[in-house]
Design an enzyme around this catalytic site. Structure first.
Site, PDB file in Angstrom:
ATOM      1  N   LYS A 142      -3.632   6.268   0.846  1.00  0.00           N
ATOM      2  CA  LYS A 142      -2.552   5.664   1.423  1.00  0.00           C
ATOM      3  C   LYS A 142      -1.679   6.543   1.615  1.00  0.00           C
ATOM      4  O   LYS A 142      -1.273   5.405   2.860  1.00  0.00           O
ATOM      5  CB  LYS A 142      -2.909   4.932   0.483  1.00  0.00           C
ATOM      6  CG  LYS A 142      -1.884   3.190   1.205  1.00  0.00           C
ATOM      7  CD  LYS A 142      -3.243   2.804   2.483  1.00  0.00           C
ATOM      8  CE  LYS A 142      -2.018   1.282   2.741  1.00  0.00           C
ATOM      9  NZ  LYS A 142      -2.142   0.589   2.024  1.00  0.00           N
ATOM     10  N   CYS A 196       4.247  -1.088   4.506  1.00  0.00           N
ATOM     11  CA  CYS A 196       4.010  -0.134   3.875  1.00  0.00           C
ATOM     12  C   CYS A 196       4.476   1.139   4.364  1.00  0.00           C
ATOM     13  O   CYS A 196       5.065   1.968   4.152  1.00  0.00           O
ATOM     14  CB  CYS A 196       2.673   0.036   4.840  1.00  0.00           C
ATOM     15  SG  CYS A 196       1.137  -1.595   3.361  1.00  0.00           S
TER      16      CYS A 196
END
Length: 342
Positions: A142, A196
């Site tokens: 990720k 993010c």
């Protein structure tokens, strides 16, 4: 708001960074300690929060400290009472519910049995493929996805700085370069926002500071872009005695209402300090200003902003902004950070 007994627990809490861009796992620890008292043999705990490498193992350690009556993977491996895994969320704001179902998922268990238990759980609703790996690789996956995006955005943002210096239209340049069959340059903007991409690359830098040179440089380029925008606005505003500055967009990307880590908010906040009482904002996806902007600027509609402003700063390429007739902008100074009118 209070954990209750269940067969599976998904922990999806914020993972910000603290001073010096150090990962802050306070929320993960709090959630782990909240879940621990209700665990029973055979339960599965999955960390979905985007986390630095090793966070899943730390989560298991925090739970083990509170439940010495149960065994955990870091102690007994495949035979542990509790299954622990990491499965990072992978969704696009504005399409979250659809992508929760349709996207592939990377599942990293602390053991093979942990992975299989997690894959079985996600198989209940995920139509995409669930690919099994170990927890540390899933965590890094990720971070890698978001850092890849950040590096590519940084290239586009750096191009925009270079083109400004060399008096070249960056939007035309990118259109031309992208006609090469193996080139796909992204579009520049006022910076990088969201919970993010603007945060996660720092987790890699913190884990491997000497090796993550490109990733660090990309973060610095993107973090520096808002100041460049502010300086351009300041130069433009000097043409007017009492300039009215209209900032179009506060969200961190187009056609959503998410303001988290938005460079647009930071730009507007700084402009409000430099031009007190002269800054208005247009954000069609929210009804009220965030707390940090209350009392500093006013929120107005697009027509009023375009009509009254001397300087128009396009910070987000919302669909509504593309409807503005360019003729109405001919008497304005337009700083278009998103290429809406390129």
């Amino acid at each position: 708001t209070t954990p209750e007994p269940a067969d599976a627990f998904l922990i999806a809490v914020p993972t910000p960074f603290s001073e010096g861009h150090k990962p802050d796992l306070l929320f993960v620890e709090a959630a782990s300690r909240a879940v621990a008292p209700v665990l029973k043999k055979g339960d599965l705990v999955v960390l979905e929060s985007t986390s630095p490498v090793g966070a899943t193992a730390k989560m298991a350690e925090w739970m083990a400290q509170l439940r010495p009556d149960l065994t955990f993977p870091q102690e007994t491996g495949e035979m542990s009472d509790i299954r622990i895994a990491h499965c990072p969320e992978r969704v696009l704001p504005g399409h979250v519910v659809r992508e929760l179902v349709d996207n592939d998922r990377v599942i990293g268990g602390m053991t093979q049995r942990c992975s299989e238990a997690a894959r079985e759980l996600y198989g209940l609703f995920v139509r995409g493929e669930s690919i099994v790996t170990d927890a540390r690789t899933a965590e890094m996956c990720k971070l890698t996805e978001n850092s890849f995006r950040d590096v590519n955005i940084a290239f586009a943002n750096e191009l925009s700085l270079i083109c400004d210096r060399l008096d070249i239209n960056v939007w035309e340049l990118i259109r031309l370069a992208n006609r090469h069959p193996r080139v796909n340059i992204l579009q520049p903007g006022p910076g990088v926002g969201g919970h993010c991409i603007a945060v996660d690359p720092w987790f890699i830098v913190d884990s491997a500071p000497e090796q993550a040179r490109l990733i660090r440089a990309a973060r610095e380029v993107n973090d520096g872009k808002p100041l460049w925008v502010i300086e351009r606005v300041e130069r433009a505003a000097k043409r007017f005695r009492e300039p009215v500055v209209a900032c179009l967009g506060l969200a961190f990307k187009a056609n959503i209402d998410d303001l988290r880590e938005s460079p647009s908010v930071e730009i507007v906040k700084e402009l409000a300090q430099r031009f007190p009482g002269c800054v208005v904002a247009v954000e069609p996806n929210i009804r009220s200003l965030p707390m940090e902007l209350e009392g500093q600027i006013s929120l107005c509609d697009l027509r009023t902003a375009v009509s009254e402003a001397d300087v128009i700063v396009i910070l987000v390429d919302h669909a509504q902004f593309r409807s503005v007739d360019p003729i109405r902008l001919q008497t304005k100074v337009v700083i278009d950070t998103r290429g809406v009118f390129a």
